[in-house]
Design a protein around this motif. Structure first.
Motif, PDB file in Angstrom:
ATOM      1  N   VAL A 163       0.889  -1.066   0.031  1.00  0.00           N
ATOM      2  CA  VAL A 163       0.217  -0.049  -0.057  1.00  0.00           C
ATOM      3  C   VAL A 163       0.767   1.239   0.096  1.00  0.00           C
ATOM      4  CG1 VAL A 163      -1.521   1.458   1.224  1.00  0.00           C
ATOM      5  CG2 VAL A 163      -1.719  -1.027   1.225  1.00  0.00           C
ATOM      6  N   GLY A 164       0.695   2.177  -0.865  1.00  0.00           N
ATOM      7  CA  GLY A 164       1.444   3.313  -0.920  1.00  0.00           C
ATOM      8  C   GLY A 164       0.299   4.574  -0.348  1.00  0.00           C
ATOM      9  N   VAL A 165       0.812   5.289   0.473  1.00  0.00           N
ATOM     10  CA  VAL A 165      -0.134   6.342   0.857  1.00  0.00           C
ATOM     11  C   VAL A 165       0.297   7.857   0.622  1.00  0.00           C
ATOM     12  CG1 VAL A 165      -1.164   7.606   3.027  1.00  0.00           C
ATOM     13  CG2 VAL A 165      -0.877   4.885   2.880  1.00  0.00           C
ATOM     14  N   ILE A 166      -0.317   8.521   0.031  1.00  0.00           N
ATOM     15  CA  ILE A 166       0.025   9.729  -0.357  1.00  0.00           C
ATOM     16  C   ILE A 166      -1.322  10.693   0.167  1.00  0.00           C
ATOM     17  CG2 ILE A 166       0.478  11.635  -1.841  1.00  0.00           C
ATOM     18  CD1 ILE A 166       2.689   9.913  -1.941  1.00  0.00           C
ATOM     19  N   THR A 167      -0.889  11.730   1.296  1.00  0.00           N
ATOM     20  CA  THR A 167      -1.943  12.742   1.576  1.00  0.00           C
ATOM     21  C   THR A 167      -1.685  13.936   0.931  1.00  0.00           C
ATOM     22  OG1 THR A 167      -0.902  13.137   3.494  1.00  0.00           O
ATOM     23  CG2 THR A 167      -2.644  11.072   3.500  1.00  0.00           C
ATOM     24  N   VAL A 171       9.816  19.343  -8.470  1.00  0.00           N
ATOM     25  CA  VAL A 171       8.840  18.454  -7.904  1.00  0.00           C
ATOM     26  C   VAL A 171       9.072  17.133  -8.890  1.00  0.00           C
ATOM     27  CG1 VAL A 171       6.427  17.945  -7.528  1.00  0.00           C
ATOM     28  CG2 VAL A 171       7.242  20.260  -7.630  1.00  0.00           C
ATOM     29  N   VAL A 172       9.521  16.032  -8.107  1.00  0.00           N
ATOM     30  CA  VAL A 172       9.656  14.820  -8.778  1.00  0.00           C
ATOM     31  C   VAL A 172       8.524  13.981  -8.409  1.00  0.00           C
ATOM     32  CG1 VAL A 172      11.469  12.846  -8.700  1.00  0.00           C
ATOM     33  CG2 VAL A 172      12.046  15.329  -8.813  1.00  0.00           C
ATOM     34  N   HIS A 173       7.896  13.336  -9.525  1.00  0.00           N
ATOM     35  CA  HIS A 173       6.719  12.403  -9.381  1.00  0.00           C
ATOM     36  C   HIS A 173       7.041  11.356 -10.442  1.00  0.00           C
ATOM     37  CE1 HIS A 173       5.184  14.553 -12.658  1.00  0.00           C
ATOM     38  NE2 HIS A 173       5.675  15.575 -12.098  1.00  0.00           N
ATOM     39  N   LYS A 174       5.875  10.717 -10.550  1.00  0.00           N
ATOM     40  CA  LYS A 174       5.663   9.618 -11.639  1.00  0.00           C
ATOM     41  C   LYS A 174       4.060   9.639 -11.993  1.00  0.00           C
ATOM     42  CE  LYS A 174       7.027   6.551 -14.390  1.00  0.00           C
ATOM     43  NZ  LYS A 174       7.849   6.717 -15.584  1.00  0.00           N
ATOM     44  N   ALA A 175       3.635  10.996 -12.184  1.00  0.00           N
ATOM     45  CA  ALA A 175       2.189  10.987 -12.209  1.00  0.00           C
ATOM     46  C   ALA A 175       1.655  10.752 -13.496  1.00  0.00           C
ATOM     47  CB  ALA A 175       1.855  12.572 -11.857  1.00  0.00           C
ATOM     48  N   ASN A 176       2.489  10.415 -14.661  1.00  0.00           N
ATOM     49  CA  ASN A 176       2.228   9.686 -16.026  1.00  0.00           C
ATOM     50  C   ASN A 176       1.640   8.495 -15.563  1.00  0.00           C
ATOM     51  OD1 ASN A 176       4.820   9.154 -15.265  1.00  0.00           O
ATOM     52  ND2 ASN A 176       5.400   8.709 -17.308  1.00  0.00           N
ATOM     53  N   THR A 201       1.010   9.957  -7.075  1.00  0.00           N
ATOM     54  CA  THR A 201       2.085  11.032  -7.096  1.00  0.00           C
ATOM     55  C   THR A 201       1.433  12.058  -7.817  1.00  0.00           C
ATOM     56  OG1 THR A 201       3.069  10.156  -9.252  1.00  0.00           O
ATOM     57  CG2 THR A 201       3.885   8.984  -7.060  1.00  0.00           C
ATOM     58  N   GLY A 202       0.393  11.794  -8.439  1.00  0.00           N
ATOM     59  CA  GLY A 202      -0.307  13.023  -8.904  1.00  0.00           C
ATOM     60  C   GLY A 202      -0.757  14.006  -7.976  1.00  0.00           C
ATOM     61  N   LEU A 203      -1.037  13.421  -7.050  1.00  0.00           N
ATOM     62  CA  LEU A 203      -1.781  14.133  -5.769  1.00  0.00           C
ATOM     63  C   LEU A 203      -0.653  14.896  -5.324  1.00  0.00           C
ATOM     64  CD1 LEU A 203      -4.007  15.323  -3.597  1.00  0.00           C
ATOM     65  CD2 LEU A 203      -3.484  13.050  -2.656  1.00  0.00           C
ATOM     66  N   PHE A 204       0.554  14.249  -5.089  1.00  0.00           N
ATOM     67  CA  PHE A 204       1.745  14.768  -4.433  1.00  0.00           C
ATOM     68  C   PHE A 204       2.204  16.121  -5.305  1.00  0.00           C
ATOM     69  CE2 PHE A 204       6.404  15.324  -4.253  1.00  0.00           C
ATOM     70  CZ  PHE A 204       6.447  15.482  -2.978  1.00  0.00           C
ATOM     71  N   ARG A 205       2.338  15.785  -6.735  1.00  0.00           N
ATOM     72  CA  ARG A 205       2.619  16.904  -7.464  1.00  0.00           C
ATOM     73  C   ARG A 205       1.690  18.193  -7.480  1.00  0.00           C
ATOM     74  NH1 ARG A 205       1.169  16.102 -13.712  1.00  0.00           N
ATOM     75  NH2 ARG A 205      -0.786  16.437 -12.587  1.00  0.00           N
ATOM     76  N   VAL A 259      15.255  19.908  -4.687  1.00  0.00           N
ATOM     77  CA  VAL A 259      14.505  18.581  -5.263  1.00  0.00           C
ATOM     78  C   VAL A 259      13.360  18.290  -4.098  1.00  0.00           C
ATOM     79  CG1 VAL A 259      14.405  16.311  -6.247  1.00  0.00           C
ATOM     80  CG2 VAL A 259      16.353  18.115  -6.906  1.00  0.00           C
ATOM     81  N   VAL A 260      12.079  18.384  -4.460  1.00  0.00           N
ATOM     82  CA  VAL A 260      11.253  17.767  -3.482  1.00  0.00           C
ATOM     83  C   VAL A 260      10.498  16.489  -3.912  1.00  0.00           C
ATOM     84  CG1 VAL A 260       9.295  19.208  -4.215  1.00  0.00           C
ATOM     85  CG2 VAL A 260       9.423  18.279  -1.946  1.00  0.00           C
ATOM     86  N   THR A 261      10.291  15.478  -3.448  1.00  0.00           N
ATOM     87  CA  THR A 261       9.659  14.113  -3.523  1.00  0.00           C
ATOM     88  C   THR A 261       9.154  13.239  -2.507  1.00  0.00           C
ATOM     89  OG1 THR A 261      10.039  12.618  -5.205  1.00  0.00           O
ATOM     90  CG2 THR A 261      11.917  12.920  -3.971  1.00  0.00           C
ATOM     91  N   GLU A 262       8.432  12.161  -3.209  1.00  0.00           N
ATOM     92  CA  GLU A 262       7.992  11.265  -2.010  1.00  0.00           C
ATOM     93  C   GLU A 262       9.023  10.385  -1.443  1.00  0.00           C
ATOM     94  OE1 GLU A 262       6.667   7.821  -2.520  1.00  0.00           O
ATOM     95  OE2 GLU A 262       8.515   7.898  -3.619  1.00  0.00           O
ATOM     96  N   ASN A 263       8.656   9.630  -0.596  1.00  0.00           N
ATOM     97  CA  ASN A 263       9.745   8.775   0.304  1.00  0.00           C
ATOM     98  C   ASN A 263      10.374   8.026  -0.693  1.00  0.00           C
ATOM     99  OD1 ASN A 263      10.818   7.780   2.546  1.00  0.00           O
ATOM    100  ND2 ASN A 263       8.910   7.219   3.396  1.00  0.00           N
TER     101      ASN A 263
END
Ligand code: ATP
Length: 357
Positions: A156-160, A184-189, A195-199, A236-240
């Motif tokens: 489970v991956g959690v992003i809030t 901002v580094v993500h993988k929203a594609n 990671t779209g919510l993170f972006r 560079v800001v990104t998730e865990n």
């Protein structure tokens, strides 16, 4: 009279008892120069804590940390603990969780005099540290990984939005003190919702910081871009998980894991902890590089200065960095960097530089 600041010092395992005293001595000397009165509070963690208290993170240590704003944590060699302690959360993970240390700041900077793959690298990775795909962090009960059958595993991956916004704010604030740019580094594609919510949360916060330029990268492209043009990136800001991987890549590009500093922080507590491990293969040989922990400790003083609005913290950090940079520029280095200076001697040379300032 009470000290201006009380800071925990926790040696830990492996090379910890060699590098923590060096970082503490360097910080102590810089603080004395600046007129900041620091009380260092020694605390027990790791193999020695198991021997003396029957637990790698004894209650006494946790109780002391409850009353402190910040501390320096040496590495732990959890894989080397007796069987009964191995399945548990590591001391570092317990501490991060207990105090909600959601922001992991990991700079990667090439030092003059140190051979680096990318000599132009000078960036700061701001890694969200409390959720994402890490099984130990994202569930109130149970593990974020589970297996419905022996041949099927799920995670489970959690992003809030809340956690994404608060880490984004840290990144933009850091950029204001640096070169004013956030990626901002993500993988929203592919991971469009998480990671779209993170972006989206990061770009929402960007509007509060019109003085900071913002752009974005997919994490795979970012890995390639770091190798090709690391010098173009500032914060560079990104998730865990992405932050964990990219920061090891960035550390290597900057020269060595022994240079990889980090702090884990919330708004009220912070912990200096080098990004490297306990390095049991070289423990006790006076070969460990204390640079990462010295820089981590300097970052701790920067954090303290901001938290308590006391310029002296920044002056301590600056003195530490200048002495460190001068030593490395002069070719004084531990064996991992191709030098021949021992850990303790390296520390003495930094102290001499601070004394001569
Ligand atoms: P962990 O999982 O706890 O991070 P690890 O085994 O993956 O541990 P390290 O303990 O960091 O990784 O060690 C990896 C390699 O880097 C080892 O060969 C070690 O000697 C070297 N190393 C790590 N930190 C330092 C340091 N401060 N100075 C010199 N060499 C180091």
């Amino acid at each position: 009279m009470a000290a201006d600041v009380r800071i925990g010092m926790i040696d830990g395992d492996g090379i910890g008892p060699e590098i923590v005293p060096v970082a503490v001595a360097v910080a102590g000397a810089a603080a004395a120069r600046v007129g900041l009165d620091v009380e260092w509070v020694p605390l027990s963690m790791g193999q020695s804590a198991i021997a003396n208290h029957g637990d790698p993170l004894p209650e006494q240590t946790v109780a002391a940390l409850d009353g402190l704003d910040c501390w320096v944590l040496g590495p732990h060699d959890s894989a080397g603990y007796p069987e009964e302690f191995r399945g548990r959360l590591t001391p570092g993970a317990i501490i991060r969780k207990r105090y909600g240390l959601y922001a992991n700041l990991r700079p990667a900077r090439a030092y003059p005099g140190v051979r680096a793959v990318r000599p132009d690298i000078d960036l700061l990775i701001v890694r969200e540290n409390s959720e994402g795909l890490y099984a130990d962090r994202n569930m109130a009960v149970g593990s974020g990984e589970f297996m419905p059958t022996p041949d099927v595993a799920l995670a489970v991956g959690v992003i809030t939005r809340a956690a994404s916004e608060r880490i984004a704010r840290i990144a933009f604030e850091q950029a204001q003190t640096r070169r004013g740019r956030v990626t901002v580094v993500h993988k929203a594609n592919v991971l469009a919702m998480t990671t779209g919510l993170f972006r989206d949360a990061c770009f929402d916060i960007a509007r509060e910081f019109p003085d900071v330029a913002v752009d974005e990268q997919h994490v795979d492209a970012m890995a390639a871009q770091l190798v090709r043009r690391a010098g173009d990136f500032d914060v560079v800001v990104t998730e865990n998980l992405f932050g964990d991987i990219l920061s090891d890549l960035a550390a290597e590009l900057a020269g060595s894991l022994g240079l990889a500093a980090s702090i884990n922080a919330s708004d009220v507590k912070a912990m200096a902890q080098a990004a490297h491990g306990a390095a049991p293969d070289i423990a006790g040989q006076d070969r460990a590089n204390p640079v990462a922990l010295i820089e981590s400790t300097a970052m701790l003083f920067d954090w303290w200065a901001r938290r308590f609005d006391d310029e002296r913290g920044r002056e301590v950090a600056s003195l530490m960095r200048t002495a460190l940079g001068d030593a490395l520029s002069a070719g004084e280095a531990t064996p991992d960097l191709g030098g021949s200076v021992g850990t303790a001697e390296f520390g003495r040379r930094i102290l001499a530089r601070i004394a001569a300032t």
